[in-house]
Each structure stands twice: as structure tokens, then as C-alpha cells.
Write an enzyme that holds these catalytic residues in place. Structure first.
Site, PDB file in Angstrom:
ATOM      1  N   GLN A  12      -4.981  17.582 -23.831  1.00  0.00           N
ATOM      2  CA  GLN A  12      -4.577  18.186 -22.567  1.00  0.00           C
ATOM      3  C   GLN A  12      -3.639  17.292 -21.760  1.00  0.00           C
ATOM      4  O   GLN A  12      -2.727  17.792 -21.096  1.00  0.00           O
ATOM      5  CB  GLN A  12      -5.787  18.604 -21.738  1.00  0.00           C
ATOM      6  CG  GLN A  12      -6.781  17.521 -21.393  1.00  0.00           C
ATOM      7  CD  GLN A  12      -7.868  18.063 -20.458  1.00  0.00           C
ATOM      8  OE1 GLN A  12      -7.640  18.938 -19.629  1.00  0.00           O
ATOM      9  NE2 GLN A  12      -9.072  17.538 -20.600  1.00  0.00           N
ATOM     10  N   ILE A  39      -1.787   6.592 -36.332  1.00  0.00           N
ATOM     11  CA  ILE A  39      -1.879   5.380 -35.513  1.00  0.00           C
ATOM     12  C   ILE A  39      -3.017   4.456 -35.937  1.00  0.00           C
ATOM     13  O   ILE A  39      -3.138   3.350 -35.418  1.00  0.00           O
ATOM     14  CB  ILE A  39      -2.027   5.715 -34.015  1.00  0.00           C
ATOM     15  CG1 ILE A  39      -3.299   6.541 -33.758  1.00  0.00           C
ATOM     16  CG2 ILE A  39      -0.790   6.452 -33.501  1.00  0.00           C
ATOM     17  CD1 ILE A  39      -3.601   6.744 -32.282  1.00  0.00           C
ATOM     18  N   THR A 103     -10.739   5.142 -19.242  1.00  0.00           N
ATOM     19  CA  THR A 103     -11.782   6.015 -18.698  1.00  0.00           C
ATOM     20  C   THR A 103     -12.715   5.308 -17.725  1.00  0.00           C
ATOM     21  O   THR A 103     -12.880   4.085 -17.782  1.00  0.00           O
ATOM     22  CB  THR A 103     -12.616   6.583 -19.867  1.00  0.00           C
ATOM     23  OG1 THR A 103     -13.730   7.322 -19.359  1.00  0.00           O
ATOM     24  CG2 THR A 103     -13.165   5.452 -20.737  1.00  0.00           C
ATOM     25  N   TYR A 127     -18.656   5.470 -26.645  1.00  0.00           N
ATOM     26  CA  TYR A 127     -17.345   5.904 -26.158  1.00  0.00           C
ATOM     27  C   TYR A 127     -16.790   4.902 -25.154  1.00  0.00           C
ATOM     28  O   TYR A 127     -15.647   4.426 -25.296  1.00  0.00           O
ATOM     29  CB  TYR A 127     -17.457   7.289 -25.526  1.00  0.00           C
ATOM     30  CG  TYR A 127     -16.211   7.708 -24.766  1.00  0.00           C
ATOM     31  CD1 TYR A 127     -15.006   7.935 -25.430  1.00  0.00           C
ATOM     32  CD2 TYR A 127     -16.245   7.890 -23.376  1.00  0.00           C
ATOM     33  CE1 TYR A 127     -13.863   8.317 -24.731  1.00  0.00           C
ATOM     34  CE2 TYR A 127     -15.110   8.270 -22.685  1.00  0.00           C
ATOM     35  CZ  TYR A 127     -13.929   8.473 -23.364  1.00  0.00           C
ATOM     36  OH  TYR A 127     -12.806   8.845 -22.667  1.00  0.00           O
ATOM     37  N   LYS A 131     -13.569   2.326 -25.708  1.00  0.00           N
ATOM     38  CA  LYS A 131     -12.419   2.444 -24.801  1.00  0.00           C
ATOM     39  C   LYS A 131     -12.161   1.118 -24.094  1.00  0.00           C
ATOM     40  O   LYS A 131     -11.001   0.726 -23.891  1.00  0.00           O
ATOM     41  CB  LYS A 131     -12.653   3.556 -23.779  1.00  0.00           C
ATOM     42  CG  LYS A 131     -12.588   4.967 -24.347  1.00  0.00           C
ATOM     43  CD  LYS A 131     -11.224   5.323 -24.932  1.00  0.00           C
ATOM     44  CE  LYS A 131     -10.168   5.484 -23.871  1.00  0.00           C
ATOM     45  NZ  LYS A 131      -8.847   5.867 -24.437  1.00  0.00           N
TER      46      LYS A 131
END
Length: 284
Positions: A12, A39, A103, A127, A131
């Protein structure tokens, strides 16, 4: 003309950057599909950049399945951390500024105050851990790195809370939504505009920056506003996090302090309510 490569172009934010870039005459965006640029593969990353010239790389690619990541650390690390390192290295070799999206999950959310970029990180799930590792690897491998931490991203594109609520409003007479997790929703198009505004500046400041829309709410309040603005009639029942157990823990308080990005880059940030209204006008 500034040439921008965007990874994660199908997400998005990637789609939002493409949409917003139409308003910038001095910016030309390029998108690499996974088939064109893997990647996670160092050799393929290096080969891809051998004969291509870009002025910026924006890394929107991420492993964002928060619950699934708890049992899939290797893949989450590969996409969120290792691939970020590879992109940071190749951009550093070519002296290209690197913009990487991160995030609020790098924080544990235990303190009810907006988080500063300099606050101590303490992710409570895979997660967030991966990150954060991506952030660290980006900064270590390219001094011309801009990390943008964001939260609660929604838009007309992809899968997100807004689109889930609109779908449920059509299917259900009542739904339950968590009311004790607090944050600020972020319209992906506003974030995209902020990124393109930064790229348009003559002088860049590197490091970590926070960005979300202004204001705060709970997921329940977010859902209530979506219901109000969309004219839905579904009953929304507030529930506690403990009543809605998930594989991964979520930060209870995810508000990000945006003072730094507003001061450094002179950004005008809309409220989440106004931005939600604008987005719903495009959807409904």
C-alpha cells in the site's frame, strides 16, 4: 529529474508513492518486481544496480505478517533485516541516499507517552525485532540513510484495517474491536507525500524520523470513526486485548512523537480523522 527506485511496490505504501508521484514534475519513480529484483539475494542485488542509476532508493518491502512471524523468524529476518543490509550496502557503494520504512513495533508500548526517535527500543515480537535489526543494518552500512518509523497504516490500496472494517460492515451485524491499544492511524498517501517532499528538498538530514497522522485513538475509536464516516450500521463492541488473544503481542501504546520530522523537513501533517475522511471519499 530525480530518479527514484521503490522496492515493495505492490504494497500500500509503494502504490501510494506511485499515486502521489504524479503530482511531482521533478520526480520519476521506477518499480522493480520481485522477479526483476530479488532483494534477498546479494548477487542479484549487485547485478541489478550495475548498470542502473538512481538518485534515491525507497525500501517499502517488508515481512508484515506480525503473528506469522512468530513461527517464521528466518524469513522475517531475511526480508526485514538481511535484504535491508544488502540494499544499504549497494546504495552506499554508489553514494545513493537510502530511505527505509520502519515501525512503531520497535518499542514495547508499555509507557503511555509519545515515543521519540532517541527513546530506548524494546521490541516484544519477531516482527519488531527484525525491523529493528533492519534499521541498525541500514544505518551501519549507509551513512546516507533516512529511517522513517510509522504506525497503523491504512489506505485504499492493499490489505489494512480500514478495508477490513468496510468489508465487515457489509457482512456483520456486530463486531468486536480492541479498545485498549492506543496509537495514531497513518494514511499511506500522507506518508508517501511526506517521503516525496523530503526527496524534493535541496538538503537532506539523515537518521531516524517518526511519521504518522496527528491525533490519537484506540482501534475501537478508529473503527467507530470509519463506521460514522461510511454510514454503516454495524454494532462495534469494545473489547480488551486479553479478550482477543493473538500469537504475537502488540504494543499497548504506539503514539510516535513527530516533532523532529516536522521541524527538520517543515512538514504539515494532517489529523488522522481528516485524512480518513478524504480517503473514504475516494473509496465509497
Amino acid at each position: 529529474m530525480k530518479k527514484i527506485l521503490i522496492t515493495g511496490a505492490n504494497g500500500q505504501l509503494g502504490q501510494s508513492i506511485l499515486e502521489q508521484s504524479k503530482k511531482y514534475n521533478e520526480i520519476e519513480c521506477f518499480f522493480a518486481t520481485r522477479n526483476e529484483l530479488d532483494i534477498t539475494n546479494e548477487n542479484l542485488v549487485n547485478q541489478y544496480f550495475e548498470d542502473k542509476l538512481f538518485d534515491f532508493i525507497i525500501n517499502c518491502a517488508a515481512y508484515t505478517a506480525v503473528d506469522k512471524a512468530e513461527d517464521d523468524y528466518n524469513n522475517a529476518y531475511l526480508i526485514n533485516a538481511k535484504s535491508t543490509e544488502l540494499l544499504a550496502k549497494v546504495t552506499n557503494q554508489k553514494s545513493i541516499p537510502f530511505i527505509h520504512i520502519s515501525t512503531d513495533y520497535v518499542f514495547d508500548g508499555t509507557e503511555a507517552k509519545p515515543r521519540l526517535e532517541t527513546d530506548l527500543t524494546n521490541p516484544i515480537g519477531v516482527y519488531g525485532q527484525t525491523k529493528l535489526q533492519g534499521e541498525e543494518l541500514a544505518l551501519q552500512n549507509n551513512p546516507k540513510t533516512i529511517i522513517i518509523r510509522t504506525a497503523w497504516v491504512f489506505s485504499r490500496f492493499g490489505n489494512n484495517f480500514l478495508k477490513t472494517m468496510l468489508k465487515l460492515f457489509k457482512e456483520k451485524e456486530s463486531i468486536s474491536v480492541v479498545s485498549d491499544q492506543i496509537g495514531s492511524p497513518t494514511n499511506a498517501l500522507d506518508l508517501a507525500k511526506a517521503i516525496l517532499d523530503i526527496i524534493s528538498k535541496d538538503e537532506l538530514k539523515y537518521g531516524i524520523f517518526n511519521y504518522s497522522n496527528e491525533g490519537e485513538c484506540s482501534w475501537f475509536e478508529f473503527a467507530q470513526k470509519i463506521k460514522e464516516l461510511s454510514g454503516a450500521s454495524t454494532e462495534i463492541i469494545p473489547v480488551s486485548t486479553s479478550a482477543y488473544p493473538t500469537k504475537a503481542k502488540r504494543p499497548a501504546y504506539s503514539l510516535l512523537d513527530k516533532s523532529k520530522i516536522k521541524e527538520v523537513y517543515q512538514l504539515d501533517i494532517p489529523t488522522w480523522e481528516n485524512s480518513l475522511k478524504d480517503e473514504l471519499n475516494q473509496i465509497i
